[in-house]
Design a protein around this motif. Sequence first.
Motif, PDB file in Angstrom:
ATOM      1  N   LYS A 188     -12.418  12.146 -23.231  1.00  0.00           N
ATOM      2  CA  LYS A 188     -12.657  12.728 -24.559  1.00  0.00           C
ATOM      3  C   LYS A 188     -11.681  12.177 -25.591  1.00  0.00           C
ATOM      4  CE  LYS A 188     -14.898  17.019 -23.130  1.00  0.00           C
ATOM      5  NZ  LYS A 188     -14.850  18.512 -23.136  1.00  0.00           N
ATOM      6  N   GLY A 189     -10.477  11.807 -25.137  1.00  0.00           N
ATOM      7  CA  GLY A 189      -9.497  11.207 -26.041  1.00  0.00           C
ATOM      8  C   GLY A 189      -9.685   9.714 -26.217  1.00  0.00           C
ATOM      9  N   ARG A 190     -10.746   9.154 -25.586  1.00  0.00           N
ATOM     10  CA  ARG A 190     -11.066   7.726 -25.673  1.00  0.00           C
ATOM     11  C   ARG A 190      -9.900   6.842 -25.264  1.00  0.00           C
ATOM     12  NH1 ARG A 190     -14.886   6.899 -31.079  1.00  0.00           N
ATOM     13  NH2 ARG A 190     -16.569   8.265 -30.385  1.00  0.00           N
ATOM     14  N   ARG A 191      -9.202   7.265 -24.246  1.00  0.00           N
ATOM     15  CA  ARG A 191      -8.098   6.447 -23.729  1.00  0.00           C
ATOM     16  C   ARG A 191      -8.587   5.455 -22.676  1.00  0.00           C
ATOM     17  NH1 ARG A 191      -3.470  10.500 -22.025  1.00  0.00           N
ATOM     18  NH2 ARG A 191      -2.485   8.516 -21.461  1.00  0.00           N
ATOM     19  N   VAL A 192      -9.733   5.750 -22.058  1.00  0.00           N
ATOM     20  CA  VAL A 192     -10.341   4.835 -21.086  1.00  0.00           C
ATOM     21  C   VAL A 192     -11.849   4.814 -21.318  1.00  0.00           C
ATOM     22  CG1 VAL A 192      -8.553   5.194 -19.333  1.00  0.00           C
ATOM     23  CG2 VAL A 192     -10.594   6.650 -19.327  1.00  0.00           C
ATOM     24  N   ASP A 193     -12.480   3.735 -20.816  1.00  0.00           N
ATOM     25  CA  ASP A 193     -13.929   3.588 -20.983  1.00  0.00           C
ATOM     26  C   ASP A 193     -14.719   4.129 -19.799  1.00  0.00           C
ATOM     27  OD1 ASP A 193     -13.555   2.253 -23.422  1.00  0.00           O
ATOM     28  OD2 ASP A 193     -13.280   0.343 -22.386  1.00  0.00           O
ATOM     29  N   GLY A 194     -14.081   4.272 -18.670  1.00  0.00           N
ATOM     30  CA  GLY A 194     -14.789   4.733 -17.482  1.00  0.00           C
ATOM     31  C   GLY A 194     -13.828   5.096 -16.374  1.00  0.00           C
ATOM     32  N   VAL A 195     -14.377   5.629 -15.284  1.00  0.00           N
ATOM     33  CA  VAL A 195     -13.553   6.199 -14.217  1.00  0.00           C
ATOM     34  C   VAL A 195     -14.051   5.734 -12.846  1.00  0.00           C
ATOM     35  CG1 VAL A 195     -12.945   8.367 -13.056  1.00  0.00           C
ATOM     36  CG2 VAL A 195     -12.921   8.243 -15.548  1.00  0.00           C
ATOM     37  N   ILE A 196     -13.110   5.476 -11.947  1.00  0.00           N
ATOM     38  CA  ILE A 196     -13.419   5.245 -10.536  1.00  0.00           C
ATOM     39  C   ILE A 196     -12.822   6.392  -9.735  1.00  0.00           C
ATOM     40  CG2 ILE A 196     -13.092   3.764  -8.520  1.00  0.00           C
ATOM     41  CD1 ILE A 196     -12.995   1.370 -10.359  1.00  0.00           C
ATOM     42  N   LEU A 197     -13.656   7.066  -8.959  1.00  0.00           N
ATOM     43  CA  LEU A 197     -13.203   8.142  -8.079  1.00  0.00           C
ATOM     44  C   LEU A 197     -13.034   7.578  -6.676  1.00  0.00           C
ATOM     45  CD1 LEU A 197     -15.676  10.965  -9.226  1.00  0.00           C
ATOM     46  CD2 LEU A 197     -13.357  10.536 -10.060  1.00  0.00           C
ATOM     47  N   LEU A 198     -11.872   7.788  -6.074  1.00  0.00           N
ATOM     48  CA  LEU A 198     -11.571   7.206  -4.764  1.00  0.00           C
ATOM     49  C   LEU A 198     -11.945   8.123  -3.608  1.00  0.00           C
ATOM     50  CD1 LEU A 198      -8.135   5.436  -5.276  1.00  0.00           C
ATOM     51  CD2 LEU A 198     -10.441   4.670  -5.853  1.00  0.00           C
ATOM     52  N   TYR A 199     -12.814   9.062  -3.836  1.00  0.00           N
ATOM     53  CA  TYR A 199     -13.150  10.050  -2.810  1.00  0.00           C
ATOM     54  C   TYR A 199     -14.497  10.667  -3.146  1.00  0.00           C
ATOM     55  CZ  TYR A 199     -11.932  12.896  -6.741  1.00  0.00           C
ATOM     56  OH  TYR A 199     -11.909  13.428  -8.005  1.00  0.00           O
ATOM     57  N   SER A 200     -15.094  11.345  -2.196  1.00  0.00           N
ATOM     58  CA  SER A 200     -16.312  12.115  -2.456  1.00  0.00           C
ATOM     59  C   SER A 200     -16.200  13.446  -1.727  1.00  0.00           C
ATOM     60  CB  SER A 200     -17.559  11.349  -1.991  1.00  0.00           C
ATOM     61  OG  SER A 200     -17.421  10.899  -0.663  1.00  0.00           O
ATOM     62  N   ARG A 201     -16.234  14.526  -2.502  1.00  0.00           N
ATOM     63  CA  ARG A 201     -16.101  15.870  -1.943  1.00  0.00           C
ATOM     64  C   ARG A 201     -17.416  16.621  -2.045  1.00  0.00           C
ATOM     65  NH1 ARG A 201     -10.595  16.729  -5.092  1.00  0.00           N
ATOM     66  NH2 ARG A 201     -12.059  16.798  -6.821  1.00  0.00           N
ATOM     67  N   LYS A 202     -17.546  17.631  -1.240  1.00  0.00           N
ATOM     68  CA  LYS A 202     -18.699  18.515  -1.332  1.00  0.00           C
ATOM     69  C   LYS A 202     -18.572  19.350  -2.610  1.00  0.00           C
ATOM     70  CE  LYS A 202     -21.114  22.185   1.163  1.00  0.00           C
ATOM     71  NZ  LYS A 202     -21.104  23.064   2.357  1.00  0.00           N
ATOM     72  N   ASP A 203     -19.691  19.452  -3.370  1.00  0.00           N
ATOM     73  CA  ASP A 203     -19.735  20.271  -4.594  1.00  0.00           C
ATOM     74  C   ASP A 203     -18.562  19.945  -5.519  1.00  0.00           C
ATOM     75  OD1 ASP A 203     -21.974  21.550  -3.538  1.00  0.00           O
ATOM     76  OD2 ASP A 203     -20.748  23.054  -2.536  1.00  0.00           O
ATOM     77  N   ASP A 204     -18.462  18.692  -5.920  1.00  0.00           N
ATOM     78  CA  ASP A 204     -17.310  18.211  -6.693  1.00  0.00           C
ATOM     79  C   ASP A 204     -17.506  18.469  -8.189  1.00  0.00           C
ATOM     80  OD1 ASP A 204     -15.305  16.637  -7.953  1.00  0.00           O
ATOM     81  OD2 ASP A 204     -15.164  15.416  -6.151  1.00  0.00           O
ATOM     82  N   SER A 205     -16.632  19.273  -8.793  1.00  0.00           N
ATOM     83  CA  SER A 205     -16.746  19.612 -10.215  1.00  0.00           C
ATOM     84  C   SER A 205     -16.429  18.420 -11.113  1.00  0.00           C
ATOM     85  CB  SER A 205     -15.817  20.778 -10.562  1.00  0.00           C
ATOM     86  OG  SER A 205     -14.463  20.442 -10.336  1.00  0.00           O
ATOM     87  N   VAL A 206     -15.612  17.471 -10.633  1.00  0.00           N
ATOM     88  CA  VAL A 206     -15.292  16.270 -11.423  1.00  0.00           C
ATOM     89  C   VAL A 206     -16.552  15.414 -11.589  1.00  0.00           C
ATOM     90  CG1 VAL A 206     -13.884  14.184 -11.561  1.00  0.00           C
ATOM     91  CG2 VAL A 206     -12.889  16.294 -10.670  1.00  0.00           C
ATOM     92  N   ILE A 207     -17.286  15.231 -10.506  1.00  0.00           N
ATOM     93  CA  ILE A 207     -18.538  14.473 -10.577  1.00  0.00           C
ATOM     94  C   ILE A 207     -19.542  15.206 -11.466  1.00  0.00           C
ATOM     95  CG2 ILE A 207     -20.525  13.640  -9.246  1.00  0.00           C
ATOM     96  CD1 ILE A 207     -18.659  13.044  -6.955  1.00  0.00           C
ATOM     97  N   ASP A 208     -19.615  16.524 -11.338  1.00  0.00           N
ATOM     98  CA  ASP A 208     -20.519  17.314 -12.193  1.00  0.00           C
ATOM     99  C   ASP A 208     -20.218  17.072 -13.668  1.00  0.00           C
ATOM    100  OD1 ASP A 208     -21.703  18.398  -9.964  1.00  0.00           O
ATOM    101  OD2 ASP A 208     -20.544  20.257 -10.007  1.00  0.00           O
ATOM    102  N   PHE A 209     -18.929  17.067 -14.030  1.00  0.00           N
ATOM    103  CA  PHE A 209     -18.516  16.856 -15.423  1.00  0.00           C
ATOM    104  C   PHE A 209     -18.902  15.460 -15.905  1.00  0.00           C
ATOM    105  CE2 PHE A 209     -15.249  14.944 -18.157  1.00  0.00           C
ATOM    106  CZ  PHE A 209     -15.372  15.742 -19.288  1.00  0.00           C
ATOM    107  N   LEU A 210     -18.611  14.450 -15.106  1.00  0.00           N
ATOM    108  CA  LEU A 210     -18.901  13.070 -15.496  1.00  0.00           C
ATOM    109  C   LEU A 210     -20.405  12.849 -15.639  1.00  0.00           C
ATOM    110  CD1 LEU A 210     -16.355  11.300 -13.123  1.00  0.00           C
ATOM    111  CD2 LEU A 210     -16.238  11.320 -15.623  1.00  0.00           C
ATOM    112  N   GLU A 211     -21.164  13.363 -14.699  1.00  0.00           N
ATOM    113  CA  GLU A 211     -22.615  13.168 -14.714  1.00  0.00           C
ATOM    114  C   GLU A 211     -23.265  13.908 -15.880  1.00  0.00           C
ATOM    115  OE1 GLU A 211     -26.415  11.885 -13.266  1.00  0.00           O
ATOM    116  OE2 GLU A 211     -24.353  11.160 -13.102  1.00  0.00           O
TER     117      GLU A 211
END
Length: 345
Positions: free
Chosen positions: A118-141
Amino acid sequence: MTVTIKDVAKRAGVSPSTVSRVLSNHPRISLETSRKVKEIMEEMGYHPNMMAKSLVSKTTNSICIILPKPAEELFSNLFFMELIRGIVTQAGRSGFDVLISSGANEKEELEAVSRLLKGRRVDGVILLYSRKDDSVIDFLESNGYPFVLVGRSDRYENILSVDNDNVMAAFDATNHLITMGHERIGFVSGPPNLIVSRDRLAGYQKAMEESGLEIRPEWIVEGEFLQDSGYRAMSFFMNLPNRPTALLVVDDMISFGVLRGLNELKYTVPQDLALVGFNNIPLSELSSPPISSIDIGIYHLGYTASQVLIQAIQQPDKDIGYTNRFIIPHRLIVRESSMYSPGRK
């Protein structure tokens, strides 16, 4: 006097817009032109104003790696170091900087991702893990931010991801132990909320069931991706009245803890307990004995994740290809730790 884009363009005999395209690694600029302009930039001591460039293009030429837990724990596992090496190498070749962020828990990770994007400090994100019911993925998607998952999501089929076939990898590793004559095979897993732990457990179970072998609940132990998990598991396994003769271990770092625990208990590998790990980090070959391991192409996982994300950032309307899920092949590297049959005298 400060050197400007116009100064570089005049020396190179090109337009200022061409220099700008070279700086942004535009695909329509020829390799020859790009090389010529960059050489002149270096000769003239030109350094682009990245803040101004970001304001004009609305991009930062930066991506972020989100670590799944405090960095001081992760950096003790060479898997993550090699994965990050692949990401950084490819990003650098594409003219992107890499920022690393982490949180003590899922809430802190979500706050970090939100703040950076939201602060436009980066253009995109790489997540190094995959969790069940992940709120970070929900937010990004839900917000449409560019991101790539190293792993597999259990909720979203169409997100960009780079992974191995972890079910088949664990199936192959377990079958190797079965082929060596083992019938009582245990499994040392990672955290149960991680998809990779669940997939590798599923592959182990599939191989055991197809061979008609018993799977006992006490032969499956969960832990973290740390040496201590393997060390603690040994005091449990080796005191079972009907203990396994072989183990599949979800991560090589855990395998080192297994070896340490067995050594303290005066057991030998593979005579008392055969062992196959995952990830094939360089130390696996140098341990005593050398550890059989599934090579999952760690560097290639990171390199591909970075490549896919940057392509999605630079060409958001372009179809990546026939699939959004990229599978990196695996192979079993057989070493001394598994080369023993329990029936051999």
